[in-house]
Design a protein around this motif. Structure first.
Motif, PDB file in Angstrom:
ATOM      1  N   THR A  32       0.795  -1.225   0.000  1.00 57.50           N
ATOM      2  CA  THR A  32       0.000   0.000   0.000  1.00 57.50           C
ATOM      3  C   THR A  32       0.824   1.271   0.000  1.00 57.50           C
ATOM      4  O   THR A  32       0.354   2.308  -0.431  1.00 57.50           O
ATOM      5  N   GLU A  33       2.056   1.223   0.487  1.00 58.56           N
ATOM      6  CA  GLU A  33       2.907   2.405   0.511  1.00 58.56           C
ATOM      7  C   GLU A  33       3.719   2.487  -0.777  1.00 58.56           C
ATOM      8  O   GLU A  33       3.987   1.481  -1.422  1.00 58.56           O
ATOM      9  N   THR A  34       4.145   3.696  -1.107  1.00 55.01           N
ATOM     10  CA  THR A  34       5.027   3.884  -2.254  1.00 55.01           C
ATOM     11  C   THR A  34       6.352   3.181  -1.962  1.00 55.01           C
ATOM     12  O   THR A  34       6.929   3.338  -0.891  1.00 55.01           O
ATOM     13  N   VAL A  35       6.817   2.402  -2.904  1.00 56.57           N
ATOM     14  CA  VAL A  35       8.098   1.707  -2.769  1.00 56.57           C
ATOM     15  C   VAL A  35       9.186   2.647  -3.272  1.00 56.57           C
ATOM     16  O   VAL A  35       9.058   3.236  -4.346  1.00 56.57           O
ATOM     17  N   THR A  36      10.262   2.774  -2.475  1.00 61.36           N
ATOM     18  CA  THR A  36      11.389   3.601  -2.891  1.00 61.36           C
ATOM     19  C   THR A  36      12.654   2.755  -2.913  1.00 61.36           C
ATOM     20  O   THR A  36      12.750   1.735  -2.232  1.00 61.36           O
ATOM     21  N   LYS A 104       6.473  -3.288  -7.864  1.00 56.26           N
ATOM     22  CA  LYS A 104       5.771  -2.103  -7.343  1.00 56.26           C
ATOM     23  C   LYS A 104       6.643  -0.868  -7.464  1.00 56.26           C
ATOM     24  O   LYS A 104       6.151   0.223  -7.766  1.00 56.26           O
ATOM     25  N   TRP A 105       7.951  -1.009  -7.240  1.00 59.94           N
ATOM     26  CA  TRP A 105       8.866   0.124  -7.380  1.00 59.94           C
ATOM     27  C   TRP A 105       8.790   0.691  -8.798  1.00 59.94           C
ATOM     28  O   TRP A 105       8.682   1.894  -8.992  1.00 59.94           O
ATOM     29  N   ALA A 107       6.265   0.292 -10.906  1.00 61.96           N
ATOM     30  CA  ALA A 107       4.919   0.838 -11.085  1.00 61.96           C
ATOM     31  C   ALA A 107       4.769   2.206 -10.399  1.00 61.96           C
ATOM     32  O   ALA A 107       4.043   3.070 -10.888  1.00 61.96           O
ATOM     33  N   ASP A 108       5.498   2.407  -9.303  1.00 63.48           N
ATOM     34  CA  ASP A 108       5.444   3.672  -8.572  1.00 63.48           C
ATOM     35  C   ASP A 108       6.311   4.759  -9.207  1.00 63.48           C
ATOM     36  O   ASP A 108       6.364   5.881  -8.720  1.00 63.48           O
ATOM     37  N   GLY A 109       7.061   4.428 -10.245  1.00 64.23           N
ATOM     38  CA  GLY A 109       7.850   5.431 -10.944  1.00 64.23           C
ATOM     39  C   GLY A 109       9.333   5.444 -10.602  1.00 64.23           C
ATOM     40  O   GLY A 109      10.018   6.431 -10.839  1.00 64.23           O
ATOM     41  N   VAL A 111      11.025   5.601  -7.735  1.00 57.97           N
ATOM     42  CA  VAL A 111      11.335   6.675  -6.799  1.00 57.97           C
ATOM     43  C   VAL A 111      12.613   6.343  -6.023  1.00 57.97           C
ATOM     44  O   VAL A 111      12.786   5.201  -5.569  1.00 57.97           O
TER      45      VAL A 111
END
Length: 113
Positions: A32-36, A104-105, A107-109, A111
């Motif tokens: 659920t959190e943005t992966v960095t 997910k990283w 997919a999250d862009g 970051v």
């Protein structure tokens, strides 16, 4: 009977070919959190990749930019089935949860922090 077999076969084919999101790949638990990179990805890379992909090696993965630049190749290699040539990391494999973090990283862009 042939109709039933055809319908079941067609349904199985549709299910097998559908696009899946990162959380559906293994246990359906969404991240659920943005992966960095700094918080989530770097530790996985440091513990599983740096042994072979250190600075000065073929395809180093020592920096954020190294990993970001090579994300498509990394995803290809870490998602290969055991026994398939090119599977990474050599001699082991990441858990599905770790692989989901890379997916997910991306997919999250991708970051950094």
């Amino acid at each position: 009977m042939k109709k039933l077999l055809f319908i079941v076969s067609a349904a199985a084919m549709l299910i097998a070919c559908e696009s899946r999101t990162y959380e559906e790949i293994s246990d359906n638990t969404p991240i659920t959190e943005t992966v960095t990179y700094t918080k989530d990805v770097k530790n996985i890379v440091d513990n599983n990749c740096i042994g072979c992909h250190s600075a000065g090696s073929f395809k180093p993965l020592t920096t954020y930019n190294d990993v970001k630049t090579n994300i498509d190749g990394i995803l290809d290699r870490i998602q290969r089935a055991n026994g398939v040539p090119g599977k990474m990391p050599q001699g082991g494999s990441l858990s599905q949860s770790q692989i989901n973090i890379f997916i997910k990283w991306k997919a999250d862009g991708l970051v950094e922090n």
